[in-house]
Design a protein around this motif. Structure first.
Motif, PDB file in Angstrom:
ATOM      1  N   GLY A  88       2.533   1.413 -41.297  1.00  0.00           N
ATOM      2  CA  GLY A  88       1.328   1.719 -40.541  1.00  0.00           C
ATOM      3  C   GLY A  88       1.560   1.641 -39.039  1.00  0.00           C
ATOM      4  N   LEU A  89       2.306   0.632 -38.612  1.00  0.00           N
ATOM      5  CA  LEU A  89       2.605   0.489 -37.181  1.00  0.00           C
ATOM      6  C   LEU A  89       3.496   1.620 -36.690  1.00  0.00           C
ATOM      7  N   LYS A  90       4.448   2.031 -37.517  1.00  0.00           N
ATOM      8  CA  LYS A  90       5.312   3.154 -37.135  1.00  0.00           C
ATOM      9  C   LYS A  90       4.489   4.429 -36.956  1.00  0.00           C
ATOM     10  N   LEU A  91       3.517   4.630 -37.837  1.00  0.00           N
ATOM     11  CA  LEU A  91       2.644   5.805 -37.725  1.00  0.00           C
ATOM     12  C   LEU A  91       1.786   5.758 -36.463  1.00  0.00           C
ATOM     13  N   LYS A  92       1.535   4.563 -35.959  1.00  0.00           N
ATOM     14  CA  LYS A  92       0.764   4.401 -34.721  1.00  0.00           C
ATOM     15  C   LYS A  92       1.657   4.452 -33.486  1.00  0.00           C
ATOM     16  N   GLY A  93       2.956   4.694 -33.680  1.00  0.00           N
ATOM     17  CA  GLY A  93       3.872   4.851 -32.557  1.00  0.00           C
ATOM     18  C   GLY A  93       4.303   3.561 -31.899  1.00  0.00           C
ATOM     19  N   VAL A  94       4.245   2.453 -32.626  1.00  0.00           N
ATOM     20  CA  VAL A  94       4.640   1.162 -32.072  1.00  0.00           C
ATOM     21  C   VAL A  94       6.166   1.025 -32.152  1.00  0.00           C
ATOM     22  N   PRO A  95       6.808   0.572 -31.070  1.00  0.00           N
ATOM     23  CA  PRO A  95       8.271   0.401 -31.076  1.00  0.00           C
ATOM     24  C   PRO A  95       8.733  -0.646 -32.102  1.00  0.00           C
ATOM     25  N   ASP A  96       9.945  -0.460 -32.623  1.00  0.00           N
ATOM     26  CA  ASP A  96      10.492  -1.346 -33.660  1.00  0.00           C
ATOM     27  C   ASP A  96      10.532  -2.811 -33.230  1.00  0.00           C
ATOM     28  N   LYS A  97      10.857  -3.072 -31.962  1.00  0.00           N
ATOM     29  CA  LYS A  97      10.919  -4.461 -31.478  1.00  0.00           C
ATOM     30  C   LYS A  97       9.569  -5.156 -31.607  1.00  0.00           C
ATOM     31  N   LEU A  98       8.513  -4.437 -31.248  1.00  0.00           N
ATOM     32  CA  LEU A  98       7.172  -5.022 -31.352  1.00  0.00           C
ATOM     33  C   LEU A  98       6.746  -5.181 -32.806  1.00  0.00           C
ATOM     34  N   ILE A  99       7.174  -4.268 -33.649  1.00  0.00           N
ATOM     35  CA  ILE A  99       6.857  -4.372 -35.081  1.00  0.00           C
ATOM     36  C   ILE A  99       7.492  -5.648 -35.639  1.00  0.00           C
ATOM     37  N   ALA A 100       8.768  -5.846 -35.334  1.00  0.00           N
ATOM     38  CA  ALA A 100       9.468  -7.038 -35.824  1.00  0.00           C
ATOM     39  C   ALA A 100       8.812  -8.313 -35.299  1.00  0.00           C
ATOM     40  N   LYS A 101       8.435  -8.293 -34.031  1.00  0.00           N
ATOM     41  CA  LYS A 101       7.810  -9.474 -33.425  1.00  0.00           C
ATOM     42  C   LYS A 101       6.464  -9.785 -34.093  1.00  0.00           C
ATOM     43  N   SER A 102       5.666  -8.764 -34.331  1.00  0.00           N
ATOM     44  CA  SER A 102       4.350  -9.017 -34.927  1.00  0.00           C
ATOM     45  C   SER A 102       4.457  -9.395 -36.408  1.00  0.00           C
ATOM     46  N   LEU A 103       5.437  -8.843 -37.115  1.00  0.00           N
ATOM     47  CA  LEU A 103       5.615  -9.226 -38.521  1.00  0.00           C
ATOM     48  C   LEU A 103       6.073 -10.678 -38.646  1.00  0.00           C
ATOM     49  N   SER A 104       6.816 -11.153 -37.647  1.00  0.00           N
ATOM     50  CA  SER A 104       7.269 -12.549 -37.684  1.00  0.00           C
ATOM     51  C   SER A 104       6.102 -13.519 -37.466  1.00  0.00           C
ATOM     52  N   ALA A 105       4.953 -13.019 -37.021  1.00  0.00           N
ATOM     53  CA  ALA A 105       3.774 -13.866 -36.823  1.00  0.00           C
ATOM     54  C   ALA A 105       3.128 -14.253 -38.156  1.00  0.00           C
ATOM     55  N   ILE A 106       3.483 -13.557 -39.226  1.00  0.00           N
ATOM     56  CA  ILE A 106       2.935 -13.886 -40.546  1.00  0.00           C
ATOM     57  C   ILE A 106       3.714 -15.080 -41.103  1.00  0.00           C
ATOM     58  N   ASP A 107       2.984 -16.141 -41.402  1.00  0.00           N
ATOM     59  CA  ASP A 107       3.591 -17.341 -41.959  1.00  0.00           C
ATOM     60  C   ASP A 107       4.063 -17.052 -43.388  1.00  0.00           C
ATOM     61  N   MET A 108       5.309 -17.428 -43.697  1.00  0.00           N
ATOM     62  CA  MET A 108       5.886 -17.099 -45.008  1.00  0.00           C
ATOM     63  C   MET A 108       5.139 -17.779 -46.157  1.00  0.00           C
ATOM     64  N   ASP A 109       4.650 -18.999 -45.939  1.00  0.00           N
ATOM     65  CA  ASP A 109       3.889 -19.681 -46.992  1.00  0.00           C
ATOM     66  C   ASP A 109       2.575 -18.938 -47.272  1.00  0.00           C
ATOM     67  N   ASP A 110       1.915 -18.491 -46.197  1.00  0.00           N
ATOM     68  CA  ASP A 110       0.681 -17.712 -46.354  1.00  0.00           C
ATOM     69  C   ASP A 110       0.972 -16.394 -47.062  1.00  0.00           C
ATOM     70  N   TYR A 111       2.104 -15.795 -46.718  1.00  0.00           N
ATOM     71  CA  TYR A 111       2.507 -14.511 -47.288  1.00  0.00           C
ATOM     72  C   TYR A 111       2.705 -14.627 -48.798  1.00  0.00           C
ATOM     73  N   LEU A 112       3.443 -15.648 -49.213  1.00  0.00           N
ATOM     74  CA  LEU A 112       3.684 -15.865 -50.645  1.00  0.00           C
ATOM     75  C   LEU A 112       2.387 -16.226 -51.367  1.00  0.00           C
ATOM     76  N   SER A 113       1.561 -17.022 -50.711  1.00  0.00           N
ATOM     77  CA  SER A 113       0.282 -17.409 -51.296  1.00  0.00           C
ATOM     78  C   SER A 113      -0.617 -16.189 -51.497  1.00  0.00           C
ATOM     79  N   LYS A 114      -0.652 -15.310 -50.512  1.00  0.00           N
ATOM     80  CA  LYS A 114      -1.474 -14.093 -50.592  1.00  0.00           C
ATOM     81  C   LYS A 114      -0.976 -13.198 -51.728  1.00  0.00           C
ATOM     82  N   LEU A 115       0.351 -13.059 -51.846  1.00  0.00           N
ATOM     83  CA  LEU A 115       0.924 -12.245 -52.918  1.00  0.00           C
ATOM     84  C   LEU A 115       0.581 -12.846 -54.279  1.00  0.00           C
TER      85      LEU A 115
END
Length: 159
Positions: A88-115
């Motif tokens: 979705g971010l790529k489709l919005k034209g966001v650079p890869d560096k910013l995509i990686a930075k914003s994805l790292s903001a997701i806490d892994m415990d929250d991520y696994l819990s949500k899944l």
């Protein structure tokens, strides 16, 4: 905006800048989204780029802020996985560096819990009795939400 003749409404540079300010103030926008909107309003390339520069200087438009808001919003509200958010971010034209930075903001415990919550909720709606078919349906659903197949498999094996 379109008028009766179904032609795009043409705005002056000043009108477009004011509209763009309110457009960006209402919700975080990417440069790509704003650029498209300005062209839709009938502005020329020079004016579009000047308005975007001005809005960045005035902090109406901030790609990093947009990327982070998009990432956390799609994760928390829509329960999207990192793969779908990245797409979705790529489709919005966001650079890869910013995509990686914003994805790292997701806490892994929250991520696994949500899944895990997602799989449990979907599991209740599946009527299939065969455990292999059931696992396949769950993994396909989670993959469609953008979660990584390794994480999906790991959680489904534990059940």
């Amino acid at each position: 905006m379109k008028n009766e003749n179904n032609k795009p409404k043409i705005f002056s540079r000043e009108q477009a800048k004011l509209k763009a300010e309110s457009y960006c103030a209402y919700q975080e926008r990417s440069q790509y989204e704003l650029r498209n909107k300005l062209y839709e309003w009938g502005l020329h390339q020079k004016d579009v780029e000047e308005i975007i520069s001005e809005l960045i200087d005035q902090n109406f438009l901030n790609e990093e802020r947009f990327s982070r808001a998009y990432t956390l919003g799609k994760f928390r509200i829509k329960a999207w996985g990192k793969l779908k958010i990245k797409q979705g971010l790529k489709l919005k034209g966001v650079p890869d560096k910013l995509i990686a930075k914003s994805l790292s903001a997701i806490d892994m415990d929250d991520y696994l819990s949500k899944l895990k919550q997602l799989l449990e909720k979907k599991s209740k709606t599946i009527t299939e009795k065969d455990p292999f078919k059931r696992r396949y349906l769950l993994s396909r659903y989670a993959a469609g939400k953008g979660y990584e197949s390794e994480l999906i498999s790991e959680l489904l094996i534990r059940e």
